[in-house]
Motif scaffolding. Structure first.
Motif, mmCIF file in Angstrom:
data_model
loop_
_atom_site.group_PDB
_atom_site.id
_atom_site.type_symbol
_atom_site.label_atom_id
_atom_site.label_comp_id
_atom_site.label_asym_id
_atom_site.label_seq_id
_atom_site.Cartn_x
_atom_site.Cartn_y
_atom_site.Cartn_z
ATOM 1 N N ALA A 161 0.830 -1.210 0.000
ATOM 2 C CA ALA A 161 0.000 0.000 0.000
ATOM 3 C C ALA A 161 0.866 1.263 0.000
ATOM 4 O O ALA A 161 0.564 2.236 -0.708
ATOM 5 C CB ALA A 161 -0.926 -0.012 1.210
ATOM 6 N N ALA A 162 1.939 1.246 0.781
ATOM 7 C CA ALA A 162 2.814 2.414 0.862
ATOM 8 C C ALA A 162 3.518 2.681 -0.468
ATOM 9 O O ALA A 162 3.616 3.835 -0.920
ATOM 10 C CB ALA A 162 3.840 2.222 1.978
ATOM 11 N N TYR A 163 3.996 1.620 -1.112
ATOM 12 C CA TYR A 163 4.687 1.799 -2.387
ATOM 13 C C TYR A 163 3.720 2.178 -3.501
ATOM 14 O O TYR A 163 4.085 2.920 -4.426
ATOM 15 C CB TYR A 163 5.467 0.537 -2.758
ATOM 16 C CG TYR A 163 6.744 0.373 -1.955
ATOM 17 C CD1 TYR A 163 7.727 1.362 -1.970
ATOM 18 C CD2 TYR A 163 6.977 -0.771 -1.182
ATOM 19 C CE1 TYR A 163 8.889 1.227 -1.234
ATOM 20 C CE2 TYR A 163 8.138 -0.910 -0.447
ATOM 21 C CZ TYR A 163 9.088 0.095 -0.476
ATOM 22 O OH TYR A 163 10.246 -0.040 0.263
ATOM 23 N N GLN A 164 2.484 1.682 -3.447
ATOM 24 C CA GLN A 164 1.481 2.118 -4.421
ATOM 25 C C GLN A 164 1.224 3.621 -4.297
ATOM 26 O O GLN A 164 1.120 4.329 -5.304
ATOM 27 C CB GLN A 164 0.180 1.341 -4.209
ATOM 28 C CG GLN A 164 0.238 -0.106 -4.687
ATOM 29 C CD GLN A 164 -1.010 -0.884 -4.349
ATOM 30 O OE1 GLN A 164 -1.751 -0.543 -3.405
ATOM 31 N NE2 GLN A 164 -1.272 -1.955 -5.087
ATOM 32 N N GLN A 165 1.138 4.091 -3.068
ATOM 33 C CA GLN A 165 0.953 5.523 -2.830
ATOM 34 C C GLN A 165 2.173 6.309 -3.312
ATOM 35 O O GLN A 165 2.044 7.373 -3.929
ATOM 36 C CB GLN A 165 0.714 5.775 -1.343
ATOM 37 C CG GLN A 165 0.518 7.245 -0.985
ATOM 38 C CD GLN A 165 0.308 7.445 0.507
ATOM 39 O OE1 GLN A 165 0.198 6.483 1.263
ATOM 40 N NE2 GLN A 165 0.265 8.689 0.927
ATOM 41 N N ALA A 166 3.371 5.784 -3.033
ATOM 42 C CA ALA A 166 4.601 6.461 -3.446
ATOM 43 C C ALA A 166 4.702 6.549 -4.969
ATOM 44 O O ALA A 166 5.100 7.586 -5.514
ATOM 45 C CB ALA A 166 5.814 5.734 -2.876
ATOM 46 N N VAL A 167 4.352 5.474 -5.668
ATOM 47 C CA VAL A 167 4.409 5.468 -7.131
ATOM 48 C C VAL A 167 3.452 6.510 -7.708
ATOM 49 O O VAL A 167 3.794 7.249 -8.640
ATOM 50 C CB VAL A 167 4.097 4.067 -7.681
ATOM 51 C CG1 VAL A 167 3.861 4.126 -9.193
ATOM 52 C CG2 VAL A 167 5.233 3.111 -7.364
ATOM 53 N N ALA A 168 2.234 6.589 -7.145
ATOM 54 C CA ALA A 168 1.273 7.596 -7.614
ATOM 55 C C ALA A 168 1.817 9.006 -7.412
ATOM 56 O O ALA A 168 1.707 9.865 -8.299
ATOM 57 C CB ALA A 168 -0.059 7.421 -6.879
ATOM 58 N N GLU A 169 2.442 9.256 -6.260
ATOM 59 C CA GLU A 169 3.021 10.571 -5.994
ATOM 60 C C GLU A 169 4.210 10.847 -6.913
ATOM 61 O O GLU A 169 4.425 11.990 -7.343
ATOM 62 C CB GLU A 169 3.445 10.669 -4.533
ATOM 63 C CG GLU A 169 2.278 10.689 -3.546
ATOM 64 C CD GLU A 169 2.743 10.735 -2.109
ATOM 65 O OE1 GLU A 169 3.971 10.620 -1.877
ATOM 66 O OE2 GLU A 169 1.887 10.874 -1.217
ATOM 67 N N ASP A 170 4.979 9.810 -7.224
ATOM 68 C CA ASP A 170 6.125 9.981 -8.128
ATOM 69 C C ASP A 170 5.676 10.440 -9.511
ATOM 70 O O ASP A 170 6.315 11.311 -10.121
ATOM 71 C CB ASP A 170 6.910 8.666 -8.245
ATOM 72 C CG ASP A 170 7.614 8.286 -6.953
ATOM 73 O OD1 ASP A 170 7.841 9.188 -6.120
ATOM 74 O OD2 ASP A 170 7.908 7.091 -6.770
ATOM 75 N N TRP A 171 4.592 9.853 -10.009
ATOM 76 C CA TRP A 171 4.056 10.288 -11.302
ATOM 77 C C TRP A 171 3.652 11.756 -11.249
ATOM 78 O O TRP A 171 3.912 12.530 -12.178
ATOM 79 C CB TRP A 171 2.865 9.430 -11.710
ATOM 80 C CG TRP A 171 3.187 8.057 -12.208
ATOM 81 C CD1 TRP A 171 2.834 6.862 -11.651
ATOM 82 C CD2 TRP A 171 3.922 7.720 -13.403
ATOM 83 N NE1 TRP A 171 3.301 5.809 -12.401
ATOM 84 C CE2 TRP A 171 3.976 6.307 -13.484
ATOM 85 C CE3 TRP A 171 4.537 8.468 -14.398
ATOM 86 C CZ2 TRP A 171 4.619 5.649 -14.535
ATOM 87 C CZ3 TRP A 171 5.188 7.810 -15.440
ATOM 88 C CH2 TRP A 171 5.220 6.414 -15.501
#
Length: 462
Positions: free
Chosen positions: A228-238
């Protein structure tokens, strides 16, 4: 007062060849070693010579090049910097134009009818309006100051450009790292879920304890939280990447399979044995030197303010009763105006003192900029060695844990090791995978930092 145009040009030439109070410019000495502490060549060796790489030569990843190209076109900070350059360029053109007279042209034709007779007259006047003769170099010093300010702003734009390129590359690599960590976390969830189901099934027959079940459950929950944390991080990275670019990211890059951060090469490695003279290519140092030259020129303008200001209005006129005879005769007139700075109550002296202080401040700023640049490159070179050692050690550590995890899986199935041993080996292995990705990201980010602090990449001359 009537004079011929030839004499007029001669007088102007003599006046414009006047003196200048601008001090001779001497570049301040910035004492620093010829080599960086962490990059010194072996005894008897000399620093390798080479050339700077542009960003297209430094970055080798195709998608990253596409993103940087779009950012250079759409980023708002870079657009603002370009407008600043255009503004100072216009100001320089204005200051340069002040050295030349402003030419005005006016013409008239008059017909007058009186007592049965008609008279006709034509006139043509060419002249200047309040042109200041730069006898003491004030306008030339202001022109030099404007030129140096323009060049400093131009260098600052280049600094913004390099920072933007580094930001896009850093955000892109962060995206790839989070995507790879997400895949590893999802793989860990699958492994822990399998272990948890196995623990639940065997608990009923007494093969495992409740501790094994709780351990498996905790590992699964932790891995799910990581996903869940990495999914959130990937969205923020985009989002971060799109923001720094100033435009949307191409669908082809979004939909393409993520790149392996560990195996792919993203940059051209910056070679060792870097001469410290490379710092002269940094835009902030170039800008600081131009600002110092501008302050030096401002002293010349401030000194010239103590002397008379000579303005001149002149005109060449022709008049005739018929258009055909208009240029058969003419006259040239001068109207000089002299301003004497006698009672300024210390204003000119204060302005000169301010100009000298500003130059001293720019000298300090220039030397400090060089010292800061040297420190940044020295730190980046030290970090490069450290990250290389960390990556190698973490890779060896992961290889050892991978072998141990495979061995534990084998011994678990033959009954030698417990489920707890298997779960512990899996946890250590998955953690080491994520840690290696993190170190690799730091290593690549260090390459980008070196590119930035050197004012560009570095390629040794073959």
């Amino acid at each position: 007062m009537k004079i011929t145009p030839t004499l007029f040009v001669l007088i102007l030439t003599m006046l414009l060849a006047g003196c200048s109070f601008e001090p001779a410019f001497h570049k301040p000495v910035a004492q620093m070693p010829k080599q960086y502490p962490a990059d010194s060549p072996s005894a008897g060796a000399t620093a390798s010579q080479g050339t700077l790489l542009d960003w297209q030569g430094f970055f080798v990843d195709h998608d990253l090049k596409t993103l940087i190209t779009l950012a250079l076109k759409h980023n708002k900070d870079l657009q603002t910097a370009a407008l600043d350059v255009a503004k100072y360029q216009a100001e320089y053109r204005i200051s340069r134009a002040n050295l030349a007279p402003q030419i005005d042209l006016s013409a008239s034709s008059t017909n007058k009818h009186s007592t049965g007779a008609t008279s006709h007259s034509d006139s043509l006047t060419v002249g200047t309006s309040s042109w200041e003769l730069d006898f003491f170099g004030r306008l030339r010093s202001l022109k030099h100051q404007a030129l140096q300010q323009y060049l400093a702003t131009q260098a600052s734009e280049q600094s913004t450009r390099i920072s933007l390129i580094a930001s896009v590359a850093t955000d892109y690599l962060q995206l790839l790292a989070d995507q790879q960590s997400l895949r590893l976390a999802q793989q860990a969830v699958d492994d822990y879920r399998q272990g948890y189901h196995l623990a639940e099934q065997t608990l009923t027959v007494g093969s495992y304890t409740l501790t094994d079940v709780n351990t498996a459950k905790a590992n699964l929950a932790s891995a799910q939280a990581d996903v869940a944390a990495y999914q959130q991080a990937v969205a923020e990275d985009w989002h971060n990447l799109a923001q720094v670019m100033g435009t949307s990211i191409p669908d082809g890059i979004r939909q393409r399979a993520p790149v392996d951060l560990l195996t792919n090469r993203f940059t051209t490695p910056i070679q060792a044995k870097l001469p410290s003279s490379l710092l002269t290519n940094r835009p902030d140092i170039i800008a600081a030197e131009h600002n110092l030259k501008a302050a030096n020129a401002n002293i010349g303008a401030a000194r010239a303010a103590f002397f008379p200001s000579i303005s001149l209005t002149s005109s060449a006129g022709f008049a005739s009763s018929s258009l055909g005879n208009l240029f058969h005769s003419g006259s040239w007139t001068f109207t000089p105006s002299i301003s004497l700075p006698i009672f300024d109550f210390g204003t000119n002296q204060a302005d000169l003192d301010v100009a000298k202080i500003e130059k001293n401040l720019e000298i300090v700023n220039y030397q400090q900029t060089i010292q800061t640049a040297f420190k940044e490159v020295a730190n980046a070179l030290s970090d490069r060695k450290g990250y290389a050692q960390q990556f190698k050690s973490n890779q060896n550590y992961l290889d050892a844990l991978s072998s141990q995890y495979q061995l534990t899986q084998t011994t678990y199935h033959v009954g030698t090791d417990s489920l707890y041993d298997l779960l512990s080996a899996a946890e250590s292995y998955h953690s080491a995978q994520v840690q290696l990705v993190s170190v690799r990201l730091e290593q690549l980010s260090n390459q980008i930092t070196l590119y930035k602090v050197l004012g560009g990449g570095w390629k040794p001359r073959s």
